[in-house]
Structures are given as C-alpha cells and as structure tokens.
Design a protein around this motif. Sequence first.
Motif, mmCIF file in Angstrom:
data_model
loop_
_atom_site.group_PDB
_atom_site.id
_atom_site.type_symbol
_atom_site.label_atom_id
_atom_site.label_comp_id
_atom_site.label_asym_id
_atom_site.label_seq_id
_atom_site.Cartn_x
_atom_site.Cartn_y
_atom_site.Cartn_z
ATOM 1 N N ASN A 23 -1.508 -5.198 3.536
ATOM 2 C CA ASN A 23 -1.128 -5.170 2.123
ATOM 3 C C ASN A 23 -1.863 -6.282 1.386
ATOM 4 O OD1 ASN A 23 1.327 -3.139 2.020
ATOM 5 N ND2 ASN A 23 1.589 -4.362 3.878
ATOM 6 N N ARG A 36 7.405 1.749 5.145
ATOM 7 C CA ARG A 36 6.286 2.625 4.794
ATOM 8 C C ARG A 36 4.991 1.833 4.618
ATOM 9 N NH1 ARG A 36 8.645 4.944 0.670
ATOM 10 N NH2 ARG A 36 7.614 3.785 -0.987
ATOM 11 N N SER A 37 5.107 0.531 4.318
ATOM 12 C CA SER A 37 3.930 -0.294 4.047
ATOM 13 C C SER A 37 3.529 -1.152 5.241
ATOM 14 C CB SER A 37 4.199 -1.186 2.829
ATOM 15 O OG SER A 37 4.469 -0.416 1.688
ATOM 16 N N HIS A 88 0.829 -1.212 0.000
ATOM 17 C CA HIS A 88 0.000 0.000 0.000
ATOM 18 C C HIS A 88 0.858 1.254 0.000
ATOM 19 C CE1 HIS A 88 0.642 1.347 4.174
ATOM 20 N NE2 HIS A 88 0.572 0.081 4.539
ATOM 21 N N GLY A 89 2.149 1.111 0.362
ATOM 22 C CA GLY A 89 3.044 2.252 0.374
ATOM 23 C C GLY A 89 3.776 2.480 -0.936
ATOM 24 N N GLY A 112 -0.120 3.784 -4.421
ATOM 25 C CA GLY A 112 -0.866 3.758 -3.172
ATOM 26 C C GLY A 112 -1.904 2.646 -3.132
#
Length: 245
Positions: free
Chosen positions: A96, A91-92, A38-39, A43
């Motif tokens: 996910n 970041r993720s 997702h990061g 996005g």
Amino acid sequence: MSLPIVTATRYVLPLREGGSLPGVVEGNDLGTYVLKFHGAGQGPKALVAEIVVGELFRRLGLRVPELKLCELDPAIGKSEPDEEIQELLVRSAGLNLAVDFLPGSFGFDGSSGVPDQQTQARILWLDAFVANVDRSWRNPNLLVWHKDLWLIDHGAALYFHHSWMSAERFTGLAYDENDHIFGRAAEAVPAIDAGLAAEITPELLTEVLALIPDEWIEAGDRERYFGHLTARLADRSAWLPGGAR
C-alpha cells in the motif's frame, strides 16, 4: 531508484474525511503514516496518481509529505472491531502507500501559510497539467505545518487512466482554474509557463514513473503515462490557466 518500503505494525485509527477511508498506522521504522489502501474504492490507480503527482511536484520544488510503500499483514485487520475497516484492511493485504503523518498540521483556510503569487501560480500550473480536480476552496488538500504549506491527496488527478482516454483527448482537456483555490493567480501563470514546462524533462518523467510498483500497473502502462503526459506538455494551449483559449 524506488520508494522506501516499511511494514505496518499497528493500525491506529481511520481518517473518515475522504471516501477511500485512509488510516493512520505505525511502521516498523517507528514512523507514523497515513496509509492509503490498494483495496479502497478507486483501487491502485489512485495510489499511482498519488506517487506520480506527489513525486513530480516534490522534484519541482513543492512540499509534499514523504511517500513510502507499506506492507500490510492481513492479521492486523482481523483484530479491528469495525467491520467496514476490517474488510478494507484484509482486502488490502500486501503493498500500500504510506504518506508521512504531519503531527499538529491543520487544513489551509487562507488565514495562514499563504504562499506568494509565484508559488500559487506554480501550484495552479502543475495541477492543470496533471488535471487535478481536487484543489478547490471546498476541498483544498493543503496542510499548514510549521508555517509551511504542504500539498496532499492527489489520487483524483490523472483521471485519464481510469478509462485510458486517448492521449489526444487528454492533451486537449481544458482546465477550469475558476474552481481552483489559487485561481486568482492565473494571470501570473503565462509568465512562468515556458520555464516550468522546460523543467519537466523526459528524464524526470521517466524517473518518477519508475517509482510505481509493478503490482499496481499493467504491462506497458508506464509508457502510456509517459505518452499522455508528454503530449499534454507539448501542447498547452487548451489547458494553460490564464492563457488564450
């Protein structure tokens, strides 16, 4: 109904074929997955498209690797020596998308696993419906596994949601079948159009859209996806491959 949830236990290696840098991970269910983050650059909306398109195609009889949600602990990323990958993993952290890894599969090049014209037409119709621009000979996003054809990588579809173009504009958005890997099957599409459209019921769309995690969408987005897709389904004259323009 919801997608199964697994937890990533080990990051194995990156897949550098795509711009979003997915990676292969192992899960706590002993499965191996291609993890989409997702990061990454597009996005969570790319993951939304993966779920909506992949699960819709699956319910309409096409082969798509099983999708699961995957919890990623940021600690996994801290041991990664590649700074770019480490940053992406950290970041993720959280939820996910995990796509079942098909060991030994290979990219479709037209030499094996070629589907019959009816199946080609079905894939072409569905790609046109969801505005999937990523099924060309340059990048077919098709795998052959155990002699069967599998459809992958649908994050570029449903691109109306990146700027939330109006449902009216999306309804009339033409589709260029000439760039599609199965564009030659366009002549067979009008014959299957009514039957395939009838399979996409409001109940089916509602079921598929319910699989999107709340974390990846804003309030009211499910209704917006539903409105855009039902509007495009109701007026197919602008985008129907092989149909009158």
